[in-house]
Design a protein around this motif. Structure first.
Motif, short mmCIF file in Angstrom:
data_model
loop_
_atom_site.label_atom_id
_atom_site.label_comp_id
_atom_site.label_asym_id
_atom_site.label_seq_id
_atom_site.Cartn_x
_atom_site.Cartn_y
_atom_site.Cartn_z
N LEU A 129 10.53 2.57 1.96
CA LEU A 129 9.71 1.72 2.82
C LEU A 129 10.18 1.83 4.28
O LEU A 129 9.36 1.84 5.20
N PHE A 130 11.48 1.91 4.48
CA PHE A 130 12.01 1.97 5.84
C PHE A 130 11.82 3.34 6.48
O PHE A 130 12.01 3.50 7.69
N ALA A 131 11.44 4.33 5.69
CA ALA A 131 11.13 5.64 6.25
C ALA A 131 9.66 5.77 6.66
O ALA A 131 9.28 6.75 7.30
N LEU A 132 8.84 4.78 6.31
CA LEU A 132 7.42 4.84 6.64
C LEU A 132 7.18 4.63 8.13
O LEU A 132 7.91 3.89 8.79
N GLN A 133 6.11 5.23 8.61
CA GLN A 133 5.64 5.04 9.98
C GLN A 133 4.20 4.53 9.93
O GLN A 133 3.49 4.75 8.95
N PRO A 134 3.75 3.84 10.99
CA PRO A 134 2.35 3.40 11.02
C PRO A 134 1.41 4.57 10.76
O PRO A 134 1.58 5.66 11.31
N GLY A 135 0.44 4.33 9.91
CA GLY A 135 -0.50 5.36 9.51
C GLY A 135 -0.19 5.95 8.15
O GLY A 135 -1.06 6.57 7.52
N ASP A 136 1.05 5.80 7.67
CA ASP A 136 1.41 6.29 6.34
C ASP A 136 0.75 5.44 5.26
O ASP A 136 0.48 4.24 5.47
N ARG A 137 0.53 6.06 4.11
CA ARG A 137 -0.10 5.35 2.99
C ARG A 137 0.95 4.93 1.97
O ARG A 137 2.05 5.51 1.90
N LEU A 138 0.59 3.93 1.18
CA LEU A 138 1.45 3.40 0.14
C LEU A 138 0.59 2.68 -0.89
O LEU A 138 -0.65 2.60 -0.74
N PHE A 139 1.22 2.13 -1.92
CA PHE A 139 0.50 1.35 -2.93
C PHE A 139 0.66 -0.13 -2.62
O PHE A 139 1.77 -0.61 -2.36
N ALA A 140 -0.44 -0.88 -2.65
CA ALA A 140 -0.43 -2.34 -2.53
C ALA A 140 -1.31 -2.88 -3.65
O ALA A 140 -2.51 -2.65 -3.67
N SER A 141 -0.71 -3.59 -4.58
CA SER A 141 -1.46 -4.06 -5.74
C SER A 141 -2.56 -5.03 -5.32
O SER A 141 -2.32 -5.94 -4.51
N PRO A 142 -3.77 -4.88 -5.87
CA PRO A 142 -4.82 -5.86 -5.60
C PRO A 142 -4.61 -7.16 -6.36
O PRO A 142 -5.27 -8.15 -6.09
N LYS A 143 -3.66 -7.16 -7.30
CA LYS A 143 -3.39 -8.36 -8.09
C LYS A 143 -2.46 -9.29 -7.34
O LYS A 143 -1.41 -8.87 -6.83
N VAL A 144 -2.82 -10.55 -7.27
CA VAL A 144 -2.03 -11.58 -6.61
C VAL A 144 -1.63 -12.61 -7.67
O VAL A 144 -2.45 -12.98 -8.51
N THR A 145 -0.40 -13.07 -7.63
CA THR A 145 0.03 -14.03 -8.64
C THR A 145 1.11 -14.93 -8.07
O THR A 145 1.57 -14.75 -6.95
#
Length: 342
Positions: A129-145
């Motif tokens: 996560l700390f190697a990411l830069q703005p514009g990079d893609r990742l997974f974000a779960s649509p599930k909220v709990t």
């Protein structure tokens, strides 16, 4: 053993396309080991209640920042996803300085600390996560709990939010939501960190304090000169949340009484701080650190103890129950709230 460099760039792009569904829009760097990440899910931001959490993820094929524990992945592992739960945070104020409740925030905000060394295995997700830069893609779960919410709160209740480190994240969303609804009771956030530089939202809290008379923010540190050096003029020693509340210092400094008839307390962070023994020691305590902050604050159960209810040293739950508060549990509503996502 396989490494990221042994996966072709073409295959990496295929894996990203198959697994990722969100884009990192902004990074707010507090320091080398602490960041605020702002994420845009490609299908739109899911609705969540302040205090809830979701999951972020990256593939093992992604690069890691320097200065973290080495890892050695085989050919199968290098193509796997890493996922971890994180509470939703909130910037609280928009770019023009206006109050920004979480339901009007145009992105998902997460407050993340870099884990450089693992107890049982090398840390996987945060170095990526700390190697990411703005514009990079990742997974974000649509599930909220999550049940760590404001559902039981009335407009005149006093609320005390107690956190260690990144455990402030859900409290930011809660405070912004309550202020946007015109909450009339007192709201006090109290946080313990190692150093003042670990307070990623401090300037925001001070501005919110200035604008809203019923909100106040208090922080404690453990590794500043006044905590460690007897010779400094303002020496206070190491200050921990349990001692701060048990001594009466919190009530004196905040002007808010620990009155269980009119007050709810929210605890998020290190399990040793929270201190309740109602859940199994074999549960996934490592995830609590990623979700809420430093595990010693919450007060997780200790193995081999003869005490079935509280760990030693005591945590916040025991201190509050001595004052007449009751832990909020399934089928037993109370006014001490802490994370119960498992």
């Amino acid at each position: 053993m396989s490494t990221v460099s042994e996966v072709s760039q073409q295959e990496i792009e295929q894996l990203r396309q198959a697994h990722y569904n969100a884009q990192l829009s902004e990074v707010v760097e507090i320091h080398d080991e602490l960041r605020i990440l702002r994420v845009h899910p490609e299908s739109g931001e899911p609705h969540f209640s302040p205090g809830q959490y979701s999951v972020l993820g990256l593939g093992n094929w992604e690069p890691r920042v320097a200065g973290v524990q080495d890892e050695d992945l085989d050919d199968r592992q290098v193509r796997k996803m890493l996922k971890r739960a994180y509470s939703f945070s909130c910037p609280m104020l928009d770019a023009e300085g206006r109050l920004l409740p979480p339901d009007r925030c145009p992105f998902l905000e997460f407050y993340v600390v870099l884990v450089r060394q693992g107890d049982e295995h090398p840390p996987g997700l945060t170095p990526r996560l700390f190697a990411l830069q703005p514009g990079d893609r990742l997974f974000a779960s649509p599930k909220v709990t999550g049940h760590y919410t404001l559902d039981a709160i009335h407009p005149d209740d006093n609320l005390i939010f107690v956190a260690t480190g990144t455990g402030e994240a859900p409290h930011n969303a809660m405070v912004a939501d309550l202020l946007s609804r015109g909450h009339r009771g007192r709201l006090v956030s109290v946080t313990c960190v190692r150093r003042q530089s670990d307070l990623g939202y401090l300037s925001t809290y001070r501005e919110v304090e200035r604008r809203y008379g019923n909100y106040s923010y208090i922080y404690l540190t453990t590794r500043e000169p006044e905590n460690l050096n007897l010779r400094v003029p303002n020496y206070v020693g190491k200050r921990y949340l349990q001692d701060y509340f048990d001594s009466g210092d919190f009530e004196r400094d905040s002007g808010v009484a620990l009155d269980p008839q009119h007050t709810h307390v929210y605890l998020c962070g290190n399990p040793a701080m929270i201190g309740a023994r109602r859940y199994s020691p074999t549960r996934r305590l490592a995830e609590v650190e990623y979700l809420c902050g430093n595990p010693a604050m919450i007060g997780a159960p200790l193995r081999g103890s003869n005490n079935d209810r509280y760990p030693q040293p005591i945590g916040m739950v025991e201190i509050l129950e001595r004052r007449g508060f009751v832990a909020d549990e399934p089928h037993q509503p109370g006014n001490i709230h802490y994370e119960k996502y498992w």
